[in-house]
Design an enzyme around this catalytic site. Structure first.
Site, PDB file in Angstrom:
ATOM      1  N   ASN A   9       2.277 -27.341  10.182  1.00 19.02           N
ATOM      2  CA  ASN A   9       3.212 -26.954   9.118  1.00 19.02           C
ATOM      3  C   ASN A   9       4.010 -28.201   8.751  1.00 19.02           C
ATOM      4  O   ASN A   9       4.885 -28.614   9.496  1.00 19.02           O
ATOM      5  CB  ASN A   9       4.131 -25.835   9.631  1.00 19.02           C
ATOM      6  CG  ASN A   9       5.227 -25.492   8.627  1.00 19.02           C
ATOM      7  OD1 ASN A   9       5.199 -25.952   7.483  1.00 19.02           O
ATOM      8  ND2 ASN A   9       6.191 -24.692   9.051  1.00 19.02           N
ATOM      9  N   LYS A  11       6.087 -28.626   6.440  1.00 19.81           N
ATOM     10  CA  LYS A  11       7.413 -28.337   5.874  1.00 19.81           C
ATOM     11  C   LYS A  11       7.622 -29.180   4.606  1.00 19.81           C
ATOM     12  O   LYS A  11       6.668 -29.388   3.865  1.00 19.81           O
ATOM     13  CB  LYS A  11       8.497 -28.558   6.931  1.00 19.81           C
ATOM     14  CG  LYS A  11       8.165 -27.775   8.223  1.00 19.81           C
ATOM     15  CD  LYS A  11       9.263 -27.709   9.228  1.00 19.81           C
ATOM     16  CE  LYS A  11       8.805 -26.883  10.421  1.00 19.81           C
ATOM     17  NZ  LYS A  11       9.832 -26.698  11.434  1.00 19.81           N
ATOM     18  N   HIS A  94       8.316 -17.799   7.838  1.00 20.83           N
ATOM     19  CA  HIS A  94       8.792 -18.822   8.770  1.00 20.83           C
ATOM     20  C   HIS A  94      10.303 -18.665   8.960  1.00 20.83           C
ATOM     21  O   HIS A  94      11.012 -18.285   8.023  1.00 20.83           O
ATOM     22  CB  HIS A  94       8.462 -20.218   8.215  1.00 20.83           C
ATOM     23  CG  HIS A  94       8.697 -21.288   9.233  1.00 20.83           C
ATOM     24  ND1 HIS A  94       9.942 -21.819   9.465  1.00 20.83           N
ATOM     25  CD2 HIS A  94       7.855 -21.888  10.109  1.00 20.83           C
ATOM     26  CE1 HIS A  94       9.851 -22.715  10.441  1.00 20.83           C
ATOM     27  NE2 HIS A  94       8.599 -22.785  10.844  1.00 20.83           N
ATOM     28  N   GLU A  96      12.626 -20.701   8.985  1.00 22.46           N
ATOM     29  CA  GLU A  96      13.446 -21.465   8.020  1.00 22.46           C
ATOM     30  C   GLU A  96      13.564 -20.711   6.700  1.00 22.46           C
ATOM     31  O   GLU A  96      14.583 -20.777   6.017  1.00 22.46           O
ATOM     32  CB  GLU A  96      12.853 -22.870   7.824  1.00 22.46           C
ATOM     33  CG  GLU A  96      13.111 -23.735   9.055  1.00 22.46           C
ATOM     34  CD  GLU A  96      12.059 -24.790   9.338  1.00 22.46           C
ATOM     35  OE1 GLU A  96      11.249 -25.098   8.449  1.00 22.46           O
ATOM     36  OE2 GLU A  96      12.043 -25.294  10.481  1.00 22.46           O
ATOM     37  N   GLU A 166       7.361 -18.167  17.172  1.00 21.37           N
ATOM     38  CA  GLU A 166       8.146 -19.402  17.181  1.00 21.37           C
ATOM     39  C   GLU A 166       9.604 -19.071  17.518  1.00 21.37           C
ATOM     40  O   GLU A 166      10.361 -18.641  16.637  1.00 21.37           O
ATOM     41  CB  GLU A 166       8.116 -20.063  15.800  1.00 21.37           C
ATOM     42  CG  GLU A 166       6.737 -20.433  15.323  1.00 21.37           C
ATOM     43  CD  GLU A 166       6.780 -21.535  14.267  1.00 21.37           C
ATOM     44  OE1 GLU A 166       6.170 -22.574  14.501  1.00 21.37           O
ATOM     45  OE2 GLU A 166       7.448 -21.355  13.231  1.00 21.37           O
ATOM     46  N   GLY A 172      11.961 -27.856  16.337  1.00 19.19           N
ATOM     47  CA  GLY A 172      12.546 -29.153  15.994  1.00 19.19           C
ATOM     48  C   GLY A 172      13.606 -29.629  16.970  1.00 19.19           C
ATOM     49  O   GLY A 172      14.335 -30.575  16.689  1.00 19.19           O
ATOM     50  N   SER A 211       8.263 -27.248  18.965  1.00 20.07           N
ATOM     51  CA  SER A 211       8.185 -28.490  19.743  1.00 20.07           C
ATOM     52  C   SER A 211       6.864 -28.640  20.508  1.00 20.07           C
ATOM     53  O   SER A 211       6.832 -29.109  21.638  1.00 20.07           O
ATOM     54  CB  SER A 211       9.384 -28.610  20.695  1.00 20.07           C
ATOM     55  OG  SER A 211      10.584 -28.667  19.943  1.00 20.07           O
TER      56      SER A 211
HETATM   57  P1  13P Z   1       8.397 -28.324  15.462  1.00 17.70           P
HETATM   58  O1  13P Z   1       7.009 -28.469  16.008  1.00 17.70           O
HETATM   59  O2  13P Z   1       8.867 -29.524  14.705  1.00 17.70           O
HETATM   60  O3  13P Z   1       9.356 -27.860  16.517  1.00 17.70           O
HETATM   61  O4  13P Z   1       8.334 -27.152  14.363  1.00 17.70           O
HETATM   62  C1  13P Z   1       7.759 -25.950  14.696  1.00 17.70           C
HETATM   63  C2  13P Z   1       7.599 -25.140  13.468  1.00 17.70           C
HETATM   64  O5  13P Z   1       8.551 -24.660  12.890  1.00 17.70           O
HETATM   65  C3  13P Z   1       6.231 -24.949  12.948  1.00 17.70           C
HETATM   66  O6  13P Z   1       6.209 -23.963  11.965  1.00 17.70           O
END
Ligand code: 13P
Length: 250
Positions: A9, A11, A94, A96, A166, A172, A211
């Site tokens: 992803n 982003k 997601h 976010e 997740e 992150g 992560s």
């Molecule tokens: P990270 O791998 O940067 O922690 O992000 C995970 C994520 O949100 C994947 O959709």
């Protein structure tokens, strides 16, 4: 046997030309044939990613879509638009998007239905916040997201579905859920699906995200119910994403 699926992803990272470059690099670095590999660039880089992935096993997914097919919805992107571009998957719900853009289990459900109607497979994201976990509400929160988000699917759709667990506190932050914590929640998700749909859920793939790095992928993938990963930061660089995808070759 469920085929592992590892998706990047991206982003809000990478322009079209950067996407082309990253996918081209991945093509030569990914050597495993046992894992389904997906990259999910921003909308503006999808076409270029599809072009670069041509004649390779890399599939392309979007990070979101609207549930209507067309109309006066300024700024939105529909299923037919993504399908024509060559998207196989679409990430839905997601954390976010839930946190910054007001997505709810109800909108997730509409988008999931719309994805299937357009022949695109959804990767549905669920996960608890740190506060939920500290209040010992992980199972309650994730259970509700699964039940509400997937309401109304039929068994055939559930078979092809991908869920990404997740935990929001692991995204992150460099803080990964332990492999056994992730396994516990993912096994619970499969149990809920089984209650809803019966044995067909043996085919449903459930990823872990948060992560994920080359150094922790093997331990995660060794868990019986973890069928892959949704990778953020470590998917933005060809060597690290390829190392994650090639985890079983080390
Ligand atoms: P990270 O791998 O940067 O922690 O992000 C995970 C994520 O949100 C994947 O959709």
């Amino acid at each position: 046997m469920r085929q592992p699926i590892i998706a990047g992803n991206w982003k809000m990272h990478k322009t079209s030309s950067e996407a082309h470059q990253l996918v081209s690099q991945l093509k030569s670095l990914i050597t495993t044939s046992s894992v389904e590999v997906v990259v999910c660039p921003p909308f503006t880089a999808l076409a270029e990613a599809v072009k670069a992935a041509n004649q390779s096993k890399i599939l392309v997914g979007a990070q979101n879509m609207f549930w209507e097919e067309k109309g006066a919805y300024t700024g939105e992107i529909s299923g037919p638009m993504l399908k024509e571009l060559g998207c196989t998957y679409v990430i839905i719900g997601h954390s976010e998007r839930r946190q910054y853009f007001g997505e709810t289990d109800a909108t997730v459900n509409k988008k999931v239905m719309a994805a299937y109607q357009n022949g695109i497979l959804p990767i549905v994201c669920v996960g608890e916040t740190l506060a939920d976990r500290e209040e010992k509400k992980t199972m309650e929160v994730v259970g509700q997201q699964v039940r509400e988000g997937l309401k109304g699917l039929d068994a055939d759709q559930v078979k092809k579905l991908v869920i990404a667990y997740e935990p929001v506190w692991a995204i992150g932050t460099g803080q990964t859920a332990t492999a056994s914590d992730a396994q516990e929640v993912i096994a619970f998700i499969r149990e809920i699906l089984r209650e809803m749909y019966g044995d067909v859920v043996q085919n449903t793939r459930i990823q872990y995200g948060g992560s994920v790095k080359p150094g922790n992928i093997s331990e995660l993938m060794a868990q019986p119910d973890i069928d892959g990963a949704l990778v953020g930061g470590a998917s933005l660089e060809a060597n690290s994403f390829a190392a994650i995808v090639n985890y079983n070759k080390e």
